[in-house]
Design an enzyme around this catalytic site. Structure first.
Site, short mmCIF file in Angstrom:
data_model
loop_
_atom_site.label_atom_id
_atom_site.label_comp_id
_atom_site.label_asym_id
_atom_site.label_seq_id
_atom_site.Cartn_x
_atom_site.Cartn_y
_atom_site.Cartn_z
N ALA A 47 47.26 -79.81 -3.43
CA ALA A 47 48.66 -80.25 -3.47
C ALA A 47 48.74 -81.76 -3.32
O ALA A 47 49.50 -82.44 -4.01
CB ALA A 47 49.46 -79.55 -2.37
N GLU A 48 47.91 -82.30 -2.42
CA GLU A 48 47.94 -83.74 -2.19
C GLU A 48 47.55 -84.49 -3.47
O GLU A 48 48.16 -85.50 -3.81
CB GLU A 48 46.96 -84.09 -1.05
N ARG A 49 46.56 -83.97 -4.17
CA ARG A 49 46.09 -84.68 -5.38
C ARG A 49 47.13 -84.64 -6.49
O ARG A 49 47.28 -85.61 -7.24
CB ARG A 49 44.76 -84.07 -5.83
N ILE A 76 49.64 -87.16 -5.52
CA ILE A 76 49.14 -88.52 -5.79
C ILE A 76 49.22 -88.82 -7.29
O ILE A 76 49.63 -89.91 -7.69
CB ILE A 76 47.68 -88.67 -5.28
#
Lengths: 389, 252
Positions: free
Chosen positions: A247-249, A252
């Site tokens: 999810a973070e990627r 980003i």
């Protein structure tokens, strides 16, 4: 950038309504304050509360925790609209909950959900994720901060570094080694450590960019943490960390092409206004081609990201394919940002080298997104292993 | 007391307006639309009255094409209690003129029985600045236009009006029509939780015919043109030259 009408497979009326509200909010409450926050090296607490009231922190959280239970496209809307302010440090600081809170929301006890997740979603408290150590970042299996059981407490010792919102955070979600016998990925757990725990030290770090974000180095010196602060099962930390990363990627990636878009818009406006040799820069072939190269890459990165989000929501791919494409999308988007920041500063010329333009700031913020959340090199390694290359 | 707030769906204030090639109006096809900013202020004021315990219910009404329900949803997300959509056009380019709007609003007021109507002073698309005043005349109610402050106290309302050269404070009898000026308040943003909640709030659909109002235009648009492009300036070398140039064009 050309404004496309929302693709209705991806964005419902709710997404669009929230996008409009958030855009007005960012234009008024965030963008004008960016220079002051960049100079101050941190964000005022009030803005966390304001975006909490807007529903930003709880966008994809369950409603019983005060969230809105939106899908991941709602997170994309948040990420794209916040990024329009053109300051990565602002987005990182306001977004540290999006990596700090999910382990608690997804795996935490009811007590942790009530005590930590809910006030973070409401914007009353700040949450941060602490994984990276001075001795290792992407190599999560090698982390050394340890937590030794002592009755109903863990005694935590070690260091964490490059921690976004580290100076102000009220709650840290910390990856620790709870089983010294197990090397590598086993034996890693997540602990929630409160900011006022005796023995926790914080030092602010100065950075190339992201000035508004209070990034910190943390030290844990015999910190006593109740065992009830264990997030999920002991030894499951690595798996939880990995789930967080996808999810973070994607977030980003969406930030990266959105910052690229800020550069594009600034460069386009400048090129259409600035006269050289009797006509606007935008009518000079070298410049207009450069602008098209920027638009081309932004369009591709955005379209790729949307596709991955859609296919993930609808569970269309095996996990390894999703992880590989997410890794590749992160690189695609951050490369796009690097390209566009570079082109925009070049088009703006002397002005692009001056502080006060968004492109100057974003140029200094390209590297962090190619490093944070998994470096380009790790992304390529991960993609190749997931694809069985 | 119920408060009724009419809201209009207009071209978004950030959109660069393009005139249609035949000069019949502004191109609205595939253009971002949003709530008239003065109406947002009116909605905010009504919600604040409710929060202050001076109103029990805030009803928003929009008259126009079916898509105006998005505008109503925004008002509901801000905090209005329920909405009425009066479909009076099927083409976004068909503007409903102030008199027709006022007649429909009069019928809505008679059906709903509000003690106060707060409207935007004008819509940013046509800048007519007429609907509130016409509604006041049709109903025979007091009016307080261009309000920058509103204080409702029982049977009366004290209104500060922004007029040429300063502020005018008037006291009017309720029921009343108040039209909102820019400085009345700063409207809140629709938060995501409230956007989700707004979907469950009632939105009634009516048509202009339900109220027996003929919305056929009475005005004829003769011509619509883009503002003239600004021509390039010149640089002058001295004050004398500047004065000479100004005299040349008759500016001094």
């Amino acid at each position: 950038m050309f404004e496309l009408s929302p693709n209705t497979h991806y964005f419902s009326e709710d997404h669009t309504a929230f996008r409009h509200a958030l855009r007005a909010f960012v234009d008024k409450e965030i963008t004008p304050n960016v220079p002051a926050w960049e100079d101050a090296g941190r964000m005022p607490r009030e803005i966390f509360k304001k975006i909490g009231d807007m529903g930003v922190q709880g966008v994809i959280c369950p409603t019983n925790l005060g969230g809105s239970n939106g899908d991941f496209f709602m997170q994309i809307v948040v990420s794209e609209e916040l990024s329009r302010c053109g300051a990565g440090g602002v987005c990182a600081s306001l977004g540290s909950h999006s990596i700090g809170n999910p382990p608690i929301v997804n795996h935490g006890s009811d007590d942790l959900k009530t005590r930590v997740a809910m006030p973070v979603i409401a914007g009353d408290k700040i949450s941060a994720l602490a994984i990276t150590e001075p001795g290792g970042g992407s190599d999560v299996g090698a982390l050394r901060t340890n937590a030794v059981r002592d009755g109903d407490h863990f005694i935590v010792n070690g260091e964490k570094t490059f921690i976004t919102s580290g100076m102000q955070a009220d709650f840290f979600t910390v990856a620790v080694r709870t089983d010294a016998q197990k090397a590598g990925h086993g034996g890693i757990s997540f602990l929630m450590i409160e900011g006022d725990t005796p023995g926790l030290g914080r030092t602010q770090l100065k950075k190339m960019g992201w000035w508004a974000s209070d990034t910190a180095h943390l030290t844990f010196d015999n910190c006593r943490v109740p065992v009830t602060n264990l997030i999920g099962q002991e030894g499951e930390g690595f798996k939880n960390a990995m789930m967080n990363f996808n999810a973070e990627r994607l977030t980003i990636a969406s930030q990266a092409y959105s910052f690229a878009e800020v550069c594009y818009r600034e460069a386009l406006a400048w090129a259409q206004d600035r006269q050289a040799f009797g006509k606007p820069l935008s009518q000079q072939q070298v410049i207009r081609h450069k602008l098209v190269d920027m638009a081309m890459k932004i369009d591709a990165a955005k379209t790729l990201t949307y596709d991955i989000v859609y296919r993930h929501i609808h569970k269309m791919d095996p996990l390894n394919v999703h992880i590989a494409r997410t890794s590749m999308a992160k690189i695609t988007a951050t490369d796009t940002m690097q390209f566009c920041a570079d082109a925009a500063v070049q088009i703006l010329g002397g002005m692009g080298y001056m502080q006060g333009t968004a492109s100057e700031r974003i140029y200094r913020e390209t590297k962090v997104l190619s490093i944070g959340g998994g470096t380009d090199e790790i992304m390529r390694n991960l993609a190749s292993s997931q694809l069985g290359i | 007391m119920k408060v009724l707030v009419p809201v209009k769906r207009v071209i978004d204030y950030n959109v660069k307006v393009r005139v249609k090639s035949d000069g019949s109006g502004v191109d609205l096809a595939n253009v971002k639309m949003s709530m008239n900013p003065f109406d947002e202020i009116a909605v905010e004021e009504a919600i604040r009255l409710k929060e202050a315990g001076k109103a029990d219910e805030v009803i928003v009404v929009s008259i126009g094409v079916k898509q105006a329900q998005e505008t109503l949803r925004t008002a509901l997300a801000m905090g209005a209690d329920r909405a009425i959509l009066v479909i009076a056009a099927d083409d976004v380019h068909q503007d409903i003129e102030p008199l027709a709007v006022a007649k429909i609003l009069k019928a809505v007021v008679e059906a709903e029985g509000p003690g106060l109507v707060i409207a935007g002073k004008q819509a940013i698309d046509n800048d007519m600045n007429a609907t509130g005043q016409m509604l006041s005349a049709l109903l025979g109610w007091s009016q307080g236009t261009f309000a920058s402050e509103l204080d409702v106290d029982g049977d009366t309302a004290v209104i500060t009006r922004e007029v040429d050269g300063g502020l005018q404070t008037i006291k009017i009898k309720m029921p009343a029509i108040v039209t909102a000026d820019l400085r009345l308040n700063e409207p809140r943003y629709a938060s995501l939780p409230n956007i989700m909640k707004a979907k469950k709030k009632p939105l009634d659909e009516k048509t202009a015919a339900d109220f027996g109002v003929d919305v056929t235009p009475r005005l004829e648009i003769v011509k619509t043109t883009e503002p003239a492009a600004r021509s390039a300036g010149i640089k002058v070398g001295s004050v004398d030259e500047l004065v000479a140039k100004l005299k040349e064009v008759g500016a001094v």
